[in-house]
Design an enzyme around this catalytic site. Sequence first.
Site, PDB file in Angstrom:
ATOM      1  N   ARG A   3       5.423  18.971   0.111  1.00 43.89           N
ATOM      2  CA  ARG A   3       4.587  17.818   0.443  1.00 43.89           C
ATOM      3  C   ARG A   3       4.699  16.777  -0.673  1.00 43.89           C
ATOM      4  O   ARG A   3       4.495  17.076  -1.843  1.00 43.89           O
ATOM      5  CB  ARG A   3       3.112  18.234   0.607  1.00 43.89           C
ATOM      6  CG  ARG A   3       2.852  19.112   1.816  1.00 43.89           C
ATOM      7  CD  ARG A   3       3.016  18.341   3.114  1.00 43.89           C
ATOM      8  NE  ARG A   3       2.771  19.165   4.287  1.00 43.89           N
ATOM      9  CZ  ARG A   3       3.716  19.755   5.004  1.00 43.89           C
ATOM     10  NH1 ARG A   3       4.993  19.621   4.635  1.00 43.89           N
ATOM     11  NH2 ARG A   3       3.410  20.459   6.064  1.00 43.89           N
ATOM     12  N   ALA A  63     -13.100  -4.977  -6.877  1.00 48.94           N
ATOM     13  CA  ALA A  63     -12.668  -3.584  -6.975  1.00 48.94           C
ATOM     14  C   ALA A  63     -11.697  -3.432  -8.136  1.00 48.94           C
ATOM     15  O   ALA A  63     -11.162  -4.418  -8.654  1.00 48.94           O
ATOM     16  CB  ALA A  63     -12.015  -3.134  -5.666  1.00 48.94           C
ATOM     17  N   LEU A  83      -9.284  -0.197 -10.667  1.00 50.58           N
ATOM     18  CA  LEU A  83      -8.844   1.157 -10.936  1.00 50.58           C
ATOM     19  C   LEU A  83      -9.739   1.855 -11.963  1.00 50.58           C
ATOM     20  O   LEU A  83     -10.292   1.208 -12.859  1.00 50.58           O
ATOM     21  CB  LEU A  83      -7.413   1.144 -11.476  1.00 50.58           C
ATOM     22  CG  LEU A  83      -6.328   0.572 -10.574  1.00 50.58           C
ATOM     23  CD1 LEU A  83      -5.022   0.479 -11.345  1.00 50.58           C
ATOM     24  CD2 LEU A  83      -6.162   1.425  -9.328  1.00 50.58           C
ATOM     25  N   GLU A  98      -4.731 -11.847  -9.474  1.00 48.95           N
ATOM     26  CA  GLU A  98      -6.154 -12.088  -9.698  1.00 48.95           C
ATOM     27  C   GLU A  98      -6.444 -13.536 -10.074  1.00 48.95           C
ATOM     28  O   GLU A  98      -7.567 -14.008  -9.871  1.00 48.95           O
ATOM     29  CB  GLU A  98      -6.674 -11.148 -10.791  1.00 48.95           C
ATOM     30  CG  GLU A  98      -6.772  -9.696 -10.330  1.00 48.95           C
ATOM     31  CD  GLU A  98      -7.461  -8.827 -11.356  1.00 48.95           C
ATOM     32  OE1 GLU A  98      -7.713  -9.318 -12.483  1.00 48.95           O
ATOM     33  OE2 GLU A  98      -7.746  -7.659 -11.048  1.00 48.95           O
ATOM     34  N   GLU A 100     -15.575  -4.296 -13.444  1.00 45.17           N
ATOM     35  CA  GLU A 100     -14.759  -5.008 -12.459  1.00 45.17           C
ATOM     36  C   GLU A 100     -15.518  -6.174 -11.842  1.00 45.17           C
ATOM     37  O   GLU A 100     -14.934  -7.220 -11.558  1.00 45.17           O
ATOM     38  CB  GLU A 100     -14.279  -4.037 -11.378  1.00 45.17           C
ATOM     39  CG  GLU A 100     -13.260  -3.019 -11.858  1.00 45.17           C
ATOM     40  CD  GLU A 100     -11.938  -3.647 -12.278  1.00 45.17           C
ATOM     41  OE1 GLU A 100     -11.658  -4.791 -11.869  1.00 45.17           O
ATOM     42  OE2 GLU A 100     -11.186  -2.992 -13.016  1.00 45.17           O
ATOM     43  N   GLU A 108      -5.921   9.204  -3.969  1.00 52.21           N
ATOM     44  CA  GLU A 108      -6.824   8.142  -4.393  1.00 52.21           C
ATOM     45  C   GLU A 108      -8.191   8.288  -3.721  1.00 52.21           C
ATOM     46  O   GLU A 108      -8.295   8.362  -2.497  1.00 52.21           O
ATOM     47  CB  GLU A 108      -6.267   6.766  -4.048  1.00 52.21           C
ATOM     48  CG  GLU A 108      -7.207   5.644  -4.480  1.00 52.21           C
ATOM     49  CD  GLU A 108      -6.795   4.269  -3.973  1.00 52.21           C
ATOM     50  OE1 GLU A 108      -7.202   3.280  -4.587  1.00 52.21           O
ATOM     51  OE2 GLU A 108      -6.065   4.201  -2.963  1.00 52.21           O
ATOM     52  N   ARG A 168      -2.107  -8.870  -1.238  1.00 50.85           N
ATOM     53  CA  ARG A 168      -1.677  -7.483  -1.376  1.00 50.85           C
ATOM     54  C   ARG A 168      -0.242  -7.394  -0.879  1.00 50.85           C
ATOM     55  O   ARG A 168       0.038  -7.530   0.317  1.00 50.85           O
ATOM     56  CB  ARG A 168      -2.590  -6.550  -0.585  1.00 50.85           C
ATOM     57  CG  ARG A 168      -4.032  -6.505  -1.102  1.00 50.85           C
ATOM     58  CD  ARG A 168      -4.104  -5.966  -2.511  1.00 50.85           C
ATOM     59  NE  ARG A 168      -5.474  -5.733  -2.955  1.00 50.85           N
ATOM     60  CZ  ARG A 168      -5.793  -5.279  -4.160  1.00 50.85           C
ATOM     61  NH1 ARG A 168      -4.836  -5.019  -5.051  1.00 50.85           N
ATOM     62  NH2 ARG A 168      -7.057  -5.095  -4.500  1.00 50.85           N
ATOM     63  N   PRO A 202      -5.620   9.954   2.741  1.00 49.74           N
ATOM     64  CA  PRO A 202      -5.428  11.330   2.293  1.00 49.74           C
ATOM     65  C   PRO A 202      -4.160  11.995   2.802  1.00 49.74           C
ATOM     66  O   PRO A 202      -3.815  13.077   2.323  1.00 49.74           O
ATOM     67  CB  PRO A 202      -6.682  12.044   2.808  1.00 49.74           C
ATOM     68  CG  PRO A 202      -7.185  11.202   3.928  1.00 49.74           C
ATOM     69  CD  PRO A 202      -6.834   9.790   3.564  1.00 49.74           C
ATOM     70  N   GLY A 203      -3.462  11.367   3.737  1.00 52.09           N
ATOM     71  CA  GLY A 203      -2.193  11.927   4.194  1.00 52.09           C
ATOM     72  C   GLY A 203      -1.107  11.852   3.141  1.00 52.09           C
ATOM     73  O   GLY A 203      -0.154  12.639   3.175  1.00 52.09           O
ATOM     74  N   GLU A 254     -13.733  -9.684 -12.079  1.00 47.88           N
ATOM     75  CA  GLU A 254     -13.210 -10.301 -10.860  1.00 47.88           C
ATOM     76  C   GLU A 254     -14.126 -11.371 -10.291  1.00 47.88           C
ATOM     77  O   GLU A 254     -13.656 -12.278  -9.596  1.00 47.88           O
ATOM     78  CB  GLU A 254     -12.946  -9.237  -9.789  1.00 47.88           C
ATOM     79  CG  GLU A 254     -11.753  -8.370 -10.072  1.00 47.88           C
ATOM     80  CD  GLU A 254     -11.247  -7.661  -8.823  1.00 47.88           C
ATOM     81  OE1 GLU A 254     -11.861  -7.809  -7.741  1.00 47.88           O
ATOM     82  OE2 GLU A 254     -10.227  -6.961  -8.927  1.00 47.88           O
TER      83      GLU A 254
END
Length: 203
Positions: free
Chosen positions: A42, A81, A83, A150, A98, A125, A69, A120-121, A102
């Site tokens: 996987r 948002a 990391l 940004e 953040e 994250e 994006r 989740p596949g 931002e």
Amino acid sequence: MSEELADLPAPRPVVHTEVVARGLVFDLLRDRVDLGDVTVSRDYLRHPGAVAVIALDPQDRVLLVRQYRHAVRTELWEPPAGLLDVPGEPPHRTAARELAEEADLVAGSWWRLASFYSTPGFTDERVEVFVARDLRPVADAERHVRTAEEAQLVHRWWPLDTALEAVLGARIASPSAVIGILAAVAARARGWSDLVPVDTRPG
């Protein structure tokens, strides 16, 4: 006794892990996973995790930022948002940082709102979503200098019901926006009584 509706942590044995590629934010890994009756390979992206902030003013308007994006070649409306890229920093303090970086805002009140795996596949994250209220601007001398995508952020306050209509009309598709807005509308309908407060002050 009724069963609680909750995800079940159930890791399978990993026989071997290979780092296929290293990236700027995430790495591509390949695991050999023992499922009991078969062993499979996987691939997935190992990600540090992220936070998102549903910032609400006294009129229940939500602040969204429009950001390019590249993966989807689209400017998406999203909540502020970022990391979880500072070692040891709790998610709620990352969220406060953040919001300041931002959106040039500091919040006096914070609550946990939702948590989700973005995809989740193929990635681990996990995004923690917070509600921020009692907002005030960051002092001019303390404002973060935004660069790259940004630097082109567009900020706008939207009535929460308008944001809900955009979600239900499939006009916005950022998962942090969709989940954050739906969760905020549900929390508002319950009088915000179920939210857990958090303290973002240092120390």
